[in-house]
Design a protein around this motif. Sequence first.
Motif: not given
Length: 534
Positions: A330-335
């Motif tokens: 989730l941190m590395t995939h903001a969308h």
Amino acid sequence: MEEKKYLVLVSSSSERYMGILMLAFVVLSWIFIHRWSQKNHRGPKTWPFVGAAIEQLMNYERMHDWLVCYLSQLKTVVVPMPFTTYTYIADPANVEHVLKTNFANYPKGETYHSYMEVLLGDGIFNVDGELWRKQRKTASFEFASKNLRDFSTKVFREYSLKLCSILNQVSGHNRAVDMQELLMRMTLDSICKVGFGVEIGTLAPNLPDNRFAQAFDTANIIVTLRFIDPLWKMKRFLNLGSEALLDNSIKVIDDFTYSVIKRRKAEIEEARETGRSNKIKYDILTRFIELSEDAENNLTDKSLRDVVLNFVIAGRDTTATTLTWAVYMLMTHAHVAEKLYSELKTFEEYRAKEENISLLQYDTEDLELFNQRATQFAELLNYDSMGRLYYLHAVITETLRLYPAVPQDPKGILEDDVLPDGTKLKAGGMVTYVPYSMGRMAYNWGPDAASFKPERWLKDGVFQNASPFKFTAFQAGPRICLGKDSAYLQMKMSLAILCRFFKFKLVPNHPVKYRMMTILSMEHGLKLTVETCS
């Protein structure tokens, strides 16, 4: 005379040297011929006597990705080792053959049992045959129990809120926390409450050390090392090195476990004598103690120890590890994080209206009010209502596809067999299906297999399951995970609360890589900073 002796000595010495040279020539020729015969071999490099052990040891710290490279080309990889042969598989047809079609031919086996016995004993994850069937039947009944499900929901909510309170104290102050450690503490406290019925308090605000938790982690790492350490039995016999450390860790684990069993038996006896049988707890240990009172079940204190520790390793490490990787994704995939937050906000508003609840307005600086607001949201989460959170379910499942809690699962081979792809398996070897590799194979998931994409699990916004022989995070066939629903329950409860009230940011330059153990945990933890959401 002296000259004759000298000539004899020279002749004898020359013959010795010639013999050594001839032996060296034969050995080198053998090695050369062996390597030449494998010039078109596409699997790991093998050598006489040691097989592929050299290459495997050189890649031990990145073994899962080492296997990805081979399995993406071959689907089945044969790795000869000094005392056995490992066959790794990633094709769903082969996996179905091993886990279902010819299930009886692929038990845990004596080799696996010997590696894990010191920790798991004769618990459900480490036995075969009648002993396994009996435990599975009992466990299946318990997991279907509404009392246990309701108790688990209450416990998972309680500890998720404790974690939420700890995170709120550090939010906005740019203080780094290790999310993996916090999640391990949360799941350990949770499973000890559900499994043992005891509060061990590792998630207390001051985050105290816990000997049981430390010993459990140490034991887990060392038994995993046994799979590639040919000297572990010698070290165990001599009580040296890692095996000496393992012995000390098991003593700590056993002291704690047997003391809990003794105390729980006394509590049950007291409740019955005082007419308060309705106060007996709903935890797993209590239920198995009651079953042990039936002579037919033949459950000793050692059996109870094994049962509970198997549930601890299943319910603690796997859940915490998956949640850790989910937070990282989730941190590395903001969308993805934004889409999940939107689902949680919409869910909250709908449920509040459904329950006719007025949601508290809160200030992130007011710790007490914030905790009340988080509790209010958590009360809206239960087994049935969380079934509507399809995107949350997809996020967790997509995390498990790429970062399965159990990255490899080896099975023994009882009799010679042939896999659907034609690979021949010899009795006495090991066959291992590899969930970590399977989730990354284009032939399983398409050209975007390596991408984190929760949407792949949704059709018209509704979650759709995949074949358990393709998505193997919970195994498949007769041994499919009984605790799957319980695991999803805790993961959804925790992640819903965390992602509704917090945003996470990775500490710059923090290394993220897995550690080689039975569970896919992060070697350096997950260091991040926290901010609260409105």
